[in-house]
Design a protein around this motif. Structure first.
Motif, PDB file in Angstrom:
ATOM      1  N   ILE A 182      11.218  -8.470   2.529  1.00 52.89           N
ATOM      2  CA  ILE A 182      10.518  -7.254   3.028  1.00 52.89           C
ATOM      3  C   ILE A 182       9.697  -6.663   1.844  1.00 52.89           C
ATOM      4  O   ILE A 182      10.391  -5.860   1.256  1.00 52.89           O
ATOM      5  CB  ILE A 182      11.653  -6.449   3.751  1.00 52.89           C
ATOM      6  N   VAL A 183       8.495  -6.647   1.967  1.00 46.86           N
ATOM      7  CA  VAL A 183       7.578  -5.799   1.016  1.00 46.86           C
ATOM      8  C   VAL A 183       7.703  -4.232   1.564  1.00 46.86           C
ATOM      9  O   VAL A 183       7.176  -4.058   2.584  1.00 46.86           O
ATOM     10  CB  VAL A 183       6.450  -6.359   0.681  1.00 46.86           C
ATOM     11  N   ALA A 184       8.389  -3.222   0.937  1.00 48.13           N
ATOM     12  CA  ALA A 184       8.468  -2.074   1.312  1.00 48.13           C
ATOM     13  C   ALA A 184       7.577  -0.997   0.639  1.00 48.13           C
ATOM     14  O   ALA A 184       7.851  -0.682  -0.619  1.00 48.13           O
ATOM     15  CB  ALA A 184      10.063  -1.844   1.482  1.00 48.13           C
ATOM     16  N   ILE A 185       6.704  -0.383   1.378  1.00 51.59           N
ATOM     17  CA  ILE A 185       5.900   0.430   0.526  1.00 51.59           C
ATOM     18  C   ILE A 185       6.495   1.929   0.795  1.00 51.59           C
ATOM     19  O   ILE A 185       6.765   2.568   1.834  1.00 51.59           O
ATOM     20  CB  ILE A 185       4.563   0.687   1.527  1.00 51.59           C
ATOM     21  N   GLY A 186       7.059   2.703  -0.636  1.00 59.70           N
ATOM     22  CA  GLY A 186       7.677   3.958  -0.569  1.00 59.70           C
ATOM     23  C   GLY A 186       6.445   4.958  -0.352  1.00 59.70           C
ATOM     24  O   GLY A 186       5.542   5.021  -0.996  1.00 59.70           O
ATOM     25  N   VAL A 187       6.741   5.935   0.500  1.00 60.52           N
ATOM     26  CA  VAL A 187       6.020   7.104   0.828  1.00 60.52           C
ATOM     27  C   VAL A 187       6.803   8.112   0.293  1.00 60.52           C
ATOM     28  O   VAL A 187       7.800   8.635   0.759  1.00 60.52           O
ATOM     29  CB  VAL A 187       5.737   7.168   2.233  1.00 60.52           C
ATOM     30  N   ASN A 188       5.930   8.742  -0.878  1.00 63.39           N
ATOM     31  CA  ASN A 188       6.761   9.897  -1.501  1.00 63.39           C
ATOM     32  C   ASN A 188       5.787  11.196  -1.338  1.00 63.39           C
ATOM     33  O   ASN A 188       4.705  11.052  -1.944  1.00 63.39           O
ATOM     34  CB  ASN A 188       6.962   9.758  -2.984  1.00 63.39           C
ATOM     35  N   ALA A 189       5.961  12.131  -0.710  1.00 65.36           N
ATOM     36  CA  ALA A 189       5.301  13.080  -0.337  1.00 65.36           C
ATOM     37  C   ALA A 189       4.667  13.868  -1.766  1.00 65.36           C
ATOM     38  O   ALA A 189       3.665  14.553  -1.629  1.00 65.36           O
ATOM     39  CB  ALA A 189       5.781  14.453   0.577  1.00 65.36           C
ATOM     40  N   GLU A 190       5.361  13.880  -2.722  1.00 67.84           N
ATOM     41  CA  GLU A 190       5.099  14.690  -3.945  1.00 67.84           C
ATOM     42  C   GLU A 190       4.203  13.613  -4.696  1.00 67.84           C
ATOM     43  O   GLU A 190       3.204  14.370  -5.716  1.00 67.84           O
ATOM     44  CB  GLU A 190       6.433  14.746  -4.905  1.00 67.84           C
ATOM     45  N   LYS A 191       3.863  12.363  -4.733  1.00 66.20           N
ATOM     46  CA  LYS A 191       2.962  11.530  -5.227  1.00 66.20           C
ATOM     47  C   LYS A 191       1.723  11.570  -4.640  1.00 66.20           C
ATOM     48  O   LYS A 191       1.227  11.501  -3.619  1.00 66.20           O
ATOM     49  CB  LYS A 191       3.727  10.102  -5.122  1.00 66.20           C
ATOM     50  N   LYS A 192       0.789  11.525  -5.665  1.00 69.42           N
ATOM     51  CA  LYS A 192      -0.855  11.313  -5.333  1.00 69.42           C
ATOM     52  C   LYS A 192      -1.074  10.032  -5.512  1.00 69.42           C
ATOM     53  O   LYS A 192      -0.908   9.442  -6.335  1.00 69.42           O
ATOM     54  CB  LYS A 192      -1.403  12.324  -6.044  1.00 69.42           C
ATOM     55  N   TYR A 193      -1.650   9.369  -4.286  1.00 66.96           N
ATOM     56  CA  TYR A 193      -2.091   8.027  -4.353  1.00 66.96           C
ATOM     57  C   TYR A 193      -3.594   7.747  -4.458  1.00 66.96           C
ATOM     58  O   TYR A 193      -4.375   8.605  -3.857  1.00 66.96           O
ATOM     59  CB  TYR A 193      -1.374   7.448  -3.026  1.00 66.96           C
ATOM     60  N   MET A 194      -4.084   6.950  -4.834  1.00 71.74           N
ATOM     61  CA  MET A 194      -5.468   6.432  -4.947  1.00 71.74           C
ATOM     62  C   MET A 194      -5.867   5.618  -3.599  1.00 71.74           C
ATOM     63  O   MET A 194      -6.751   6.159  -3.114  1.00 71.74           O
ATOM     64  CB  MET A 194      -5.957   5.546  -6.123  1.00 71.74           C
ATOM     65  N   ALA A 211       1.931 -15.849   5.409  1.00 72.25           N
ATOM     66  CA  ALA A 211       3.434 -16.093   5.213  1.00 72.25           C
ATOM     67  C   ALA A 211       4.421 -15.410   6.117  1.00 72.25           C
ATOM     68  O   ALA A 211       4.661 -14.234   6.146  1.00 72.25           O
ATOM     69  CB  ALA A 211       3.600 -15.390   3.807  1.00 72.25           C
ATOM     70  N   PRO A 212       4.865 -16.419   7.027  1.00 70.90           N
ATOM     71  CA  PRO A 212       5.775 -15.854   8.080  1.00 70.90           C
ATOM     72  C   PRO A 212       7.006 -15.299   7.583  1.00 70.90           C
ATOM     73  O   PRO A 212       7.782 -14.345   8.158  1.00 70.90           O
ATOM     74  CB  PRO A 212       6.091 -17.091   8.896  1.00 70.90           C
ATOM     75  N   ASN A 213       7.770 -15.484   6.315  1.00 74.44           N
ATOM     76  CA  ASN A 213       8.856 -15.051   5.868  1.00 74.44           C
ATOM     77  C   ASN A 213       8.554 -13.778   4.923  1.00 74.44           C
ATOM     78  O   ASN A 213       9.597 -13.635   4.395  1.00 74.44           O
ATOM     79  CB  ASN A 213       9.671 -15.985   5.456  1.00 74.44           C
ATOM     80  N   ILE A 214       7.442 -13.056   4.843  1.00 75.00           N
ATOM     81  CA  ILE A 214       7.221 -11.929   4.274  1.00 75.00           C
ATOM     82  C   ILE A 214       6.804 -10.774   5.338  1.00 75.00           C
ATOM     83  O   ILE A 214       6.190 -10.916   6.442  1.00 75.00           O
ATOM     84  CB  ILE A 214       6.104 -12.022   3.391  1.00 75.00           C
ATOM     85  N   LYS A 215       7.528  -9.711   5.150  1.00 75.06           N
ATOM     86  CA  LYS A 215       7.466  -8.715   6.214  1.00 75.06           C
ATOM     87  C   LYS A 215       6.829  -7.361   5.555  1.00 75.06           C
ATOM     88  O   LYS A 215       7.416  -7.212   4.281  1.00 75.06           O
ATOM     89  CB  LYS A 215       8.742  -8.522   6.861  1.00 75.06           C
ATOM     90  N   ILE A 216       5.883  -6.720   6.147  1.00 76.98           N
ATOM     91  CA  ILE A 216       5.589  -5.337   5.394  1.00 76.98           C
ATOM     92  C   ILE A 216       5.967  -4.180   6.166  1.00 76.98           C
ATOM     93  O   ILE A 216       5.870  -4.221   7.483  1.00 76.98           O
ATOM     94  CB  ILE A 216       3.982  -5.203   5.450  1.00 76.98           C
ATOM     95  N   VAL A 217       6.767  -3.099   5.332  1.00 82.96           N
ATOM     96  CA  VAL A 217       6.894  -1.988   5.927  1.00 82.96           C
ATOM     97  C   VAL A 217       6.893  -0.852   5.026  1.00 82.96           C
ATOM     98  O   VAL A 217       6.544  -0.800   3.816  1.00 82.96           O
ATOM     99  CB  VAL A 217       8.664  -2.051   6.641  1.00 82.96           C
ATOM    100  N   ASP A 218       6.911   0.429   5.884  1.00 77.68           N
ATOM    101  CA  ASP A 218       6.739   1.501   4.762  1.00 77.68           C
ATOM    102  C   ASP A 218       8.038   2.331   5.036  1.00 77.68           C
ATOM    103  O   ASP A 218       8.685   2.317   6.015  1.00 77.68           O
ATOM    104  CB  ASP A 218       5.425   2.292   5.054  1.00 77.68           C
TER     105      ASP A 218
END
Ligand code: ADP
Length: 151
Positions: free
Chosen positions: A32-44, A61-68
């Motif tokens: 599970i590729v998990a995108i961390g969302v941090n309100a304090e962080k500035k993203y490009m 890739a059926p065995n890879i899941k993307i979440v945030d």
């Protein structure tokens, strides 16, 4: 089912992340590729863009899941029923940083962190360097997967 969470900012995904995820695949039934969302962080890149790059990269890739997610990674693991966290190690600084987090996570939960050592050809790549190259108009395409190249 053996599941691992691979957490990060993925701002943007690089060939370094791709290497760790690809090499982690034979070890787990699902990553599970998990995108961390941090309100304090500035993203490009916005969350939608970062997610799109990952979805595009792993579309076959059926065995890879993307979440945030927001909050603690171990809580995400518990919600997703994942017993493992997957992380990559590039250098001694990564080791020191990861060691403290892995120990803390073990103290707070039963989740084990599994580390893969970076490959020699991607060990120098980081999202922050990629962002610097992009900001300064350099050729970043050698450092990222196809989905980011065609952004
Ligand atoms: P964060 O900035 O939130 O730590 P990153 O997106 O930078 O997240 O990284 C997520 C994971 O990918 C980390 O375990 C990191 O060590 C690993 N990683 C990043 N680049 C590389 C690389 N070139 N080789 C191996 N692992 C890497």
């Amino acid at each position: 089912m053996k599941k691992a969470v691979f957490p990060g900012s993925f701002d943007p995904i690089t060939l370094g992340h791709l290497d760790i995820i690809t090499r982690g695949l034979p070890l787990f039934d699902e990553i599970i590729v998990a995108i961390g969302v941090n309100a304090e962080k500035k993203y490009m890149f916005t969350l939608e863009e970062r997610k799109k790059f990952l979805e595009e990269t792993f579309k076959d890739a059926p065995n890879i899941k993307i979440v945030d997610y927001t909050g603690l990674t171990i809580e995400l693991c518990e919600r997703m029923d994942a017993a493992f966290i997957l992380r990559g190690l590039r250098n001694p600084a990564d080791f020191e940083f990861e060691k403290a987090i892995a120990h803390t996570n073990r103290k707070l939960s039963k989740i084990e962190t599994v580390f893969l050592l970076t490959s020699t050809n991607t060990s120098y790549i980081s999202s922050s360097i990629v962002r610097d190259v992009i900001r300064n108009g350099g050729d970043y395409t050698l450092l990222v997967p196809e989905a980011v190249r065609t952004k």
